[in-house]
Write a protein that holds these residues in place. Sequence first.
Motif, short mmCIF file in Angstrom:
data_model
loop_
_atom_site.label_atom_id
_atom_site.label_comp_id
_atom_site.label_asym_id
_atom_site.label_seq_id
_atom_site.Cartn_x
_atom_site.Cartn_y
_atom_site.Cartn_z
N VAL A 130 0.87 -1.17 0.00
CA VAL A 130 0.00 0.00 0.00
C VAL A 130 0.91 1.23 0.00
O VAL A 130 1.94 1.26 0.68
N PHE A 131 0.54 2.20 -0.83
CA PHE A 131 1.20 3.50 -0.87
C PHE A 131 0.29 4.51 -0.21
O PHE A 131 -0.91 4.51 -0.45
N ILE A 132 0.87 5.37 0.62
CA ILE A 132 0.10 6.44 1.27
C ILE A 132 0.85 7.75 1.04
O ILE A 132 2.07 7.78 1.15
N THR A 133 0.11 8.78 0.66
CA THR A 133 0.73 10.08 0.44
C THR A 133 0.30 11.03 1.56
O THR A 133 -0.74 10.84 2.18
N ASP A 134 1.13 12.03 1.80
CA ASP A 134 0.72 13.07 2.74
C ASP A 134 0.92 14.43 2.08
O ASP A 134 1.53 14.55 1.02
N LYS A 135 0.37 15.46 2.72
CA LYS A 135 0.36 16.79 2.10
C LYS A 135 1.74 17.41 1.94
O LYS A 135 1.91 18.37 1.21
N SER A 136 2.76 16.86 2.60
CA SER A 136 4.12 17.42 2.50
C SER A 136 4.82 17.00 1.21
O SER A 136 5.85 17.57 0.86
N GLY A 137 4.31 15.98 0.53
CA GLY A 137 4.96 15.43 -0.66
C GLY A 137 5.54 14.05 -0.43
O GLY A 137 6.05 13.42 -1.35
N LEU A 138 5.47 13.56 0.80
CA LEU A 138 5.98 12.23 1.14
C LEU A 138 5.04 11.14 0.62
O LEU A 138 3.82 11.25 0.75
N ILE A 139 5.63 10.10 0.04
CA ILE A 139 4.89 8.93 -0.42
C ILE A 139 5.56 7.73 0.26
O ILE A 139 6.73 7.45 0.01
N SER A 140 4.82 7.05 1.13
CA SER A 140 5.38 5.91 1.87
C SER A 140 4.83 4.61 1.30
O SER A 140 3.63 4.51 1.02
N GLN A 141 5.70 3.63 1.16
CA GLN A 141 5.29 2.31 0.67
C GLN A 141 5.40 1.31 1.81
O GLN A 141 6.43 1.23 2.48
N TYR A 142 4.32 0.54 2.01
CA TYR A 142 4.26 -0.47 3.06
C TYR A 142 4.04 -1.85 2.44
O TYR A 142 3.23 -2.00 1.53
N LEU A 143 4.73 -2.85 2.97
CA LEU A 143 4.51 -4.24 2.62
C LEU A 143 3.45 -4.78 3.58
O LEU A 143 3.59 -4.66 4.79
N VAL A 144 2.38 -5.35 3.02
CA VAL A 144 1.26 -5.85 3.83
C VAL A 144 1.43 -7.34 4.07
O VAL A 144 1.65 -8.11 3.13
N ASN A 145 1.34 -7.76 5.32
CA ASN A 145 1.39 -9.17 5.67
C ASN A 145 0.03 -9.79 5.38
O ASN A 145 -0.97 -9.39 5.97
N SER A 146 -0.02 -10.75 4.46
CA SER A 146 -1.31 -11.30 4.04
C SER A 146 -2.02 -12.07 5.14
O SER A 146 -3.24 -12.20 5.12
N GLU A 147 -1.31 -12.57 6.10
CA GLU A 147 -1.94 -13.31 7.19
C GLU A 147 -2.63 -12.37 8.18
O GLU A 147 -3.78 -12.55 8.53
N SER A 148 -1.90 -11.34 8.63
CA SER A 148 -2.42 -10.47 9.68
C SER A 148 -3.03 -9.18 9.15
O SER A 148 -3.81 -8.53 9.85
N GLY A 149 -2.67 -8.79 7.93
CA GLY A 149 -3.11 -7.50 7.41
C GLY A 149 -2.25 -6.36 7.88
O GLY A 149 -2.40 -5.23 7.44
#
Length: 175
Positions: free
Chosen positions: A102-121
């Motif tokens: 999942v990618f999440i953006t914020d108003k500062s210009g930062l784009i963070s990428q997270y690896l999602v664990n399929s078992e726990s979410g």
Amino acid sequence: LIEGGVVVLGTNKQSSLNAYDIRGALIDQAGEIGAPNNVDIRVDNGRVIAMASDKDDSEIEVFELDLKAGKLIRLDAAEISADVEDEVYGLCMYASDREVFVFITDKSGLISQYLVNSESGRAQKVRELRVGTQPEGCVVDDAVHALYVGEEDVGIWRFSAKQDESNEGHLIART
């Protein structure tokens, strides 16, 4: 089964994630989740996972979508606290090989990428990207592993969605 086998997800930006049938009738509502802004889905190990950005709490809300019943099942234990510099804004998901991100953006210009664990979410931050000013929405083309981010008043950026590739973006269309 939902008519036509189609469920459409949308956010009420003041309070809820909503599920609609093909005719636009509300079939389920996951309320009391703050201020959801964007929503995206991916299939992971046979489960339809929906994630929504929550501007109130700088979180990523996680749901499983039961397609037969058209119900949103909130996965409270999977709620992701977004590590952001400013207000959470855009969100999009990416599936590659056997992994979901999942990618999440914020108003500062930062784009963070997270690896999602399929078992726990649950999710783990794997990298950060950046644009110069406020990004708007984002979308990922899973087939070509490309992340597209709209930067307000600037244009559309293309990044590799792969966590181990360059963090450099390319401006592909100006506003």
